[in-house]
Design a protein around this motif. Structure first.
Motif, PDB file in Angstrom:
ATOM      1  N   GLU A   1       0.822  -1.213   0.000  1.00 12.81           N
ATOM      2  CA  GLU A   1       0.000   0.000   0.000  1.00 12.81           C
ATOM      3  C   GLU A   1       0.856   1.262   0.000  1.00 12.81           C
ATOM      4  N   ASP A   2       1.981   1.245   0.711  1.00  9.81           N
ATOM      5  CA  ASP A   2       2.830   2.431   0.807  1.00  9.81           C
ATOM      6  C   ASP A   2       3.482   2.792  -0.527  1.00  9.81           C
ATOM      7  N   ALA A   3       3.595   1.843  -1.428  1.00 11.36           N
ATOM      8  CA  ALA A   3       4.197   2.119  -2.730  1.00 11.36           C
ATOM      9  C   ALA A   3       3.162   2.394  -3.807  1.00 11.36           C
ATOM     10  N   ILE A   4       2.002   1.792  -3.698  1.00 16.01           N
ATOM     11  CA  ILE A   4       0.994   1.924  -4.758  1.00 16.01           C
ATOM     12  C   ILE A   4       0.449   3.345  -4.855  1.00 16.01           C
ATOM     13  N   TYR A   5       0.088   3.929  -3.726  1.00 11.73           N
ATOM     14  CA  TYR A   5      -0.569   5.235  -3.756  1.00 11.73           C
ATOM     15  C   TYR A   5       0.295   6.324  -4.384  1.00 11.73           C
ATOM     16  N   PRO A   6       1.533   6.546  -3.925  1.00 11.34           N
ATOM     17  CA  PRO A   6       2.326   7.602  -4.577  1.00 11.34           C
ATOM     18  C   PRO A   6       2.646   7.288  -6.036  1.00 11.34           C
TER      19      PRO A   6
END
Length: 50
Positions: free
Chosen positions: A21-26
């Motif tokens: 999740e921490d990589a997908i959003y940005p």
């Protein structure tokens, strides 16, 4: 619109995949913002040539 679409796509990817999740959003937000800028540039260039 590109940023909103990026958030929407990130939410879908986060829900239906096991990606981080921490990589997908940005990543999707910046990618879709860039796509929006690219499309706007091409439309402006096309209009200037007319």
């Amino acid at each position: 619109m590109g940023i909103g679409l990026g958030v929407f796509l990130a939410l879908i990817l986060d829900t239906y995949t096991s990606l981080d999740e921490d990589a997908i959003y940005p990543a999707t937000i910046f990618f879709m913002a860039g796509v929006g800028l690219f499309v706007g540039f091409n439309l402006t260039k096309k209009k200037d040539n007319e």
